[in-house]
Design a protein around this motif. Structure first.
Motif, mmCIF file in Angstrom:
data_model
loop_
_atom_site.group_PDB
_atom_site.id
_atom_site.type_symbol
_atom_site.label_atom_id
_atom_site.label_comp_id
_atom_site.label_asym_id
_atom_site.label_seq_id
_atom_site.Cartn_x
_atom_site.Cartn_y
_atom_site.Cartn_z
ATOM 1 N N ASP A 11 -19.058 -67.436 42.949
ATOM 2 C CA ASP A 11 -17.685 -67.959 42.835
ATOM 3 C C ASP A 11 -16.637 -66.952 43.296
ATOM 4 O O ASP A 11 -15.558 -67.325 43.723
ATOM 5 N N LEU A 12 -16.979 -65.644 43.239
ATOM 6 C CA LEU A 12 -16.043 -64.641 43.791
ATOM 7 C C LEU A 12 -15.946 -64.811 45.303
ATOM 8 O O LEU A 12 -14.872 -64.791 45.883
ATOM 9 N N GLU A 13 -17.125 -65.004 45.924
ATOM 10 C CA GLU A 13 -17.139 -65.199 47.376
ATOM 11 C C GLU A 13 -16.332 -66.431 47.782
ATOM 12 O O GLU A 13 -15.535 -66.397 48.709
ATOM 13 N N LEU A 14 -16.543 -67.509 47.047
ATOM 14 C CA LEU A 14 -15.835 -68.747 47.388
ATOM 15 C C LEU A 14 -14.339 -68.618 47.102
ATOM 16 O O LEU A 14 -13.517 -69.113 47.868
ATOM 17 N N LEU A 15 -14.004 -67.917 45.999
ATOM 18 C CA LEU A 15 -12.600 -67.709 45.649
ATOM 19 C C LEU A 15 -11.891 -66.931 46.756
ATOM 20 O O LEU A 15 -10.805 -67.311 47.215
ATOM 21 N N ILE A 16 -12.525 -65.847 47.215
ATOM 22 C CA ILE A 16 -11.937 -65.023 48.283
ATOM 23 C C ILE A 16 -11.808 -65.842 49.563
ATOM 24 O O ILE A 16 -10.751 -65.892 50.192
ATOM 25 N N SER A 17 -12.902 -66.510 49.924
ATOM 26 C CA SER A 17 -12.908 -67.302 51.157
ATOM 27 C C SER A 17 -11.819 -68.382 51.130
ATOM 28 O O SER A 17 -11.079 -68.559 52.094
ATOM 29 N N ASN A 18 -11.710 -69.078 49.988
ATOM 30 C CA ASN A 18 -10.724 -70.153 49.898
ATOM 31 C C ASN A 18 -9.285 -69.628 49.835
ATOM 32 O O ASN A 18 -8.383 -70.253 50.403
ATOM 33 N N THR A 19 -9.095 -68.479 49.164
ATOM 34 C CA THR A 19 -7.763 -67.861 49.127
ATOM 35 C C THR A 19 -7.302 -67.555 50.551
ATOM 36 O O THR A 19 -6.178 -67.872 50.942
ATOM 37 N N LEU A 20 -8.209 -66.943 51.327
ATOM 38 C CA LEU A 20 -7.869 -66.578 52.698
ATOM 39 C C LEU A 20 -7.590 -67.820 53.538
ATOM 40 O O LEU A 20 -6.623 -67.872 54.301
ATOM 41 N N GLY A 26 -2.244 -67.241 67.457
ATOM 42 C CA GLY A 26 -3.356 -67.036 68.380
ATOM 43 C C GLY A 26 -4.503 -66.276 67.732
ATOM 44 O O GLY A 26 -5.672 -66.647 67.856
ATOM 45 N N MET A 27 -4.160 -65.207 67.027
ATOM 46 C CA MET A 27 -5.186 -64.355 66.409
ATOM 47 C C MET A 27 -5.974 -65.099 65.341
ATOM 48 O O MET A 27 -7.188 -64.961 65.245
ATOM 49 N N MET A 28 -5.293 -65.879 64.501
ATOM 50 C CA MET A 28 -6.043 -66.545 63.422
ATOM 51 C C MET A 28 -6.976 -67.616 63.991
ATOM 52 O O MET A 28 -8.095 -67.769 63.509
ATOM 53 N N LEU A 29 -6.541 -68.297 65.039
ATOM 54 C CA LEU A 29 -7.427 -69.291 65.672
ATOM 55 C C LEU A 29 -8.604 -68.599 66.362
ATOM 56 O O LEU A 29 -9.754 -69.039 66.260
ATOM 57 N N GLY A 30 -8.312 -67.511 67.066
ATOM 58 C CA GLY A 30 -9.358 -66.762 67.768
ATOM 59 C C GLY A 30 -10.386 -66.187 66.804
ATOM 60 O O GLY A 30 -11.590 -66.278 67.019
ATOM 61 N N ALA A 31 -9.882 -65.601 65.702
ATOM 62 C CA ALA A 31 -10.780 -64.977 64.727
ATOM 63 C C ALA A 31 -11.676 -66.020 64.066
ATOM 64 O O ALA A 31 -12.868 -65.781 63.835
ATOM 65 N N THR A 32 -11.115 -67.188 63.768
ATOM 66 C CA THR A 32 -11.905 -68.253 63.167
ATOM 67 C C THR A 32 -13.025 -68.666 64.123
ATOM 68 O O THR A 32 -14.171 -68.875 63.717
ATOM 69 N N THR A 33 -12.680 -68.745 65.417
ATOM 70 C CA THR A 33 -13.681 -69.090 66.433
ATOM 71 C C THR A 33 -14.751 -67.998 66.534
ATOM 72 O O THR A 33 -15.949 -68.287 66.509
ATOM 73 N N GLY A 34 -14.316 -66.752 66.623
ATOM 74 C CA GLY A 34 -15.244 -65.631 66.766
ATOM 75 C C GLY A 34 -16.213 -65.506 65.604
ATOM 76 O O GLY A 34 -17.385 -65.167 65.779
ATOM 77 N N SER A 39 -11.265 -64.093 60.095
ATOM 78 C CA SER A 39 -12.710 -63.889 60.176
ATOM 79 C C SER A 39 -13.331 -63.699 58.796
ATOM 80 O O SER A 39 -14.433 -64.190 58.546
ATOM 81 N N ALA A 40 -12.621 -63.028 57.882
ATOM 82 C CA ALA A 40 -13.194 -62.783 56.554
ATOM 83 C C ALA A 40 -13.452 -64.085 55.799
ATOM 84 O O ALA A 40 -14.428 -64.186 55.043
ATOM 85 N N ALA A 41 -12.601 -65.089 56.010
ATOM 86 C CA ALA A 41 -12.808 -66.378 55.333
ATOM 87 C C ALA A 41 -14.231 -66.880 55.588
ATOM 88 O O ALA A 41 -14.908 -67.354 54.674
ATOM 89 N N ALA A 42 -14.706 -66.730 56.829
ATOM 90 C CA ALA A 42 -16.055 -67.190 57.169
ATOM 91 C C ALA A 42 -17.129 -66.171 56.773
ATOM 92 O O ALA A 42 -18.158 -66.532 56.202
ATOM 93 N N TYR A 43 -16.891 -64.880 57.075
ATOM 94 C CA TYR A 43 -17.913 -63.865 56.810
ATOM 95 C C TYR A 43 -18.214 -63.703 55.319
ATOM 96 O O TYR A 43 -19.350 -63.413 54.942
ATOM 97 N N VAL A 44 -17.196 -63.860 54.471
ATOM 98 C CA VAL A 44 -17.413 -63.752 53.031
ATOM 99 C C VAL A 44 -18.219 -64.954 52.539
ATOM 100 O O VAL A 44 -19.178 -64.813 51.784
#
Lengths: 119, 286
Positions: free
Chosen positions: A10-19, B243-251, B68-73
């Motif tokens: 849930d920490l991972e999802l919380l961080i991901s969703n916050t971002l 541009g950067m946020m769209l590019g990073a999401t793609t990358g 990118s962190a949204a996806a990598y995390v």
């Protein structure tokens, strides 16, 4: 020891969703400001607000720069918000070393914002 | 402010947006903020004054990081604990750097920037054929803090378990990365990736993803200062952010499918190119 025990899902999802939430909000607002900017006849002006009060005033009169700055502030605040929310998850996990680490990072971020305003 | 936004007619928000998209892809693949590519393009080809380019660089770092962190995390490539631990040093360093920044000439900044890139390129070239070095033991402090981890590598099609080394040396290098980030408006992703990959012996994809994760926080620590100083120009920063946020999401959808060796090989020429550009700029040849 595997990742599963160290970082709760849930920490991972919380961080991901916050971002993701911060990005979406920033994206929509910044795009709106940019579109307004392109139809403005004045073109690119070197005059723009640099204080929170100035941005607030520009925002109230719906000036493109004020709207863009609101989007940019959301963008800047998002990683800070991500750090802040993690504190609670580490606290719940009774991982006090990481509660301390995360609180320290958060304090440094606030110190930098305060110093930035003063300078 | 009496200064003009740009002296060149080539300045165009839509061009910045398109370029930022591609820089965002590269940034998310390599654990860099994209400011590395963006800042020279803005200054050299669009005539944007260096302080606006640096301000836009901060925005690009935060956008690439979050994108990118949204996806990598979510995909568990990022090592969150290592990221949080190292942020201790990057935030303190960033505050230091932002305050020294006004005291140093931009020419000197270019030369420091250039030297850093040459060094990074050399380190990456030396390890161009390394996929991943497996360590038998983990460092005692790394063990206590739970800094080791694992991730599913889609290119290799298997789970990679790694044992993190030298957390204190890593922390020291992150302070330097933080200072330089505050100074130059670049996230110093290259330095972060190198520190995790070379010193802490983490897999290059984990290093890249964790660097991306940390970068946003480091940049946010300095962004307040640059905002107040009037270095973040909305007309330049807006297309950069989008541009950067769209590019990073793609990358971030591409990275885990690439081989670590491929990532290293993309790294080397890009670092060299920028090192040369910045050296010329610093020596006032360009």
């Amino acid at each position: 020891m595997g990742v599963d025990e160290k970082v709760p899902r849930d920490l991972e999802l919380l961080i991901s969703n916050t971002l993701r939430f911060g990005l979406t909000a920033c994206g929509i607002i910044t795009l709106a400001g940019l579109l307004l900017l392109n139809v403005a006849p004045s073109g690119i002006s070197p005059q723009f607000p640099t204080t929170l009060f100035g941005i607030w005033q520009a925002l109230l009169s719906l000036q493109p720069y004020g709207i863009i700055d609101l989007g940019l502030i959301i963008l800047i605040v998002t990683p800070v918000f991500r750090v802040a929310t993690s504190v609670f998850v580490f606290l719940r996990e009774r991982d006090y070393t990481f509660v301390a680490i995360t609180l320290f990072v958060l304090t440094m971020l606030f110190v930098s914002f305060v110093l930035g305003k003063a300078g | 402010m009496e200064e003009v936004v740009t002296t060149e007619s080539t300045f165009s928000p839509s061009l910045i947006l398109v370029l930022s998209f591609f820089f965002g892809i590269l940034g998310s693949l390599l654990g860099l903020g994209g400011a590395l590519f963006l800042t020279p393009v803005l200054t050299i080809f669009m005539g944007v004054p260096i302080h606006y380019a640096i301000g836009a660089g901060f925005i690009s770092i935060i956008a690439t990081s979050s994108g990118s962190a949204a996806a990598y995390v979510r995909d568990r490539i990022t090592n969150i604990r290592v990221g949080m631990f190292l942020e201790i040093a990057t935030t303190v360093g960033a505050i230091t750097g932002a305050y020294i920044s006004g005291l140093i000439s931009s020419q000197l900044l270019f030369i420091v920037f250039s030297a850093m890139m040459f060094f990074s390129a050399f380190m990456m070239f030396r390890n161009r054929n390394v996929e991943f070095v497996e360590m038998a033991e983990e460092h005692a402090l790394a063990k206590r803090l739970g800094l080791s981890g694992e991730y599913v590598d889609k290119a290799l099609g298997r789970n990679i378990v790694y044992k993190t080394q030298n957390p204190l040396q890593g922390l020291g290098l992150m302070y330097v990365a933080g200072v330089l980030s505050g100074l130059l408006g670049i996230g110093n992703g290259a330095l972060k990736v190198l520190a995790m990959d070379q010193i802490m012996k983490m897999p290059v994809k984990v290093s890249s993803a964790t660097s991306n994760f940390m970068m946003g926080v480091t940049a946010a620590a300095s962004a307040g200062v640059f905002f107040a100083r009037g270095d973040i120009h909305p007309a330049i920063a807006a297309p950069v952010a989008l541009g950067m946020m769209l590019g990073a999401t793609t990358g971030s959808r591409i990275m885990n499918r690439l081989r670590a060796k491929t990532l290293r090989k993309i790294f080397v020429p890009i670092l060299l190119l920028i090192a040369v550009q910045m050296l010329l700029k610093g020596l006032e040849v360009m």
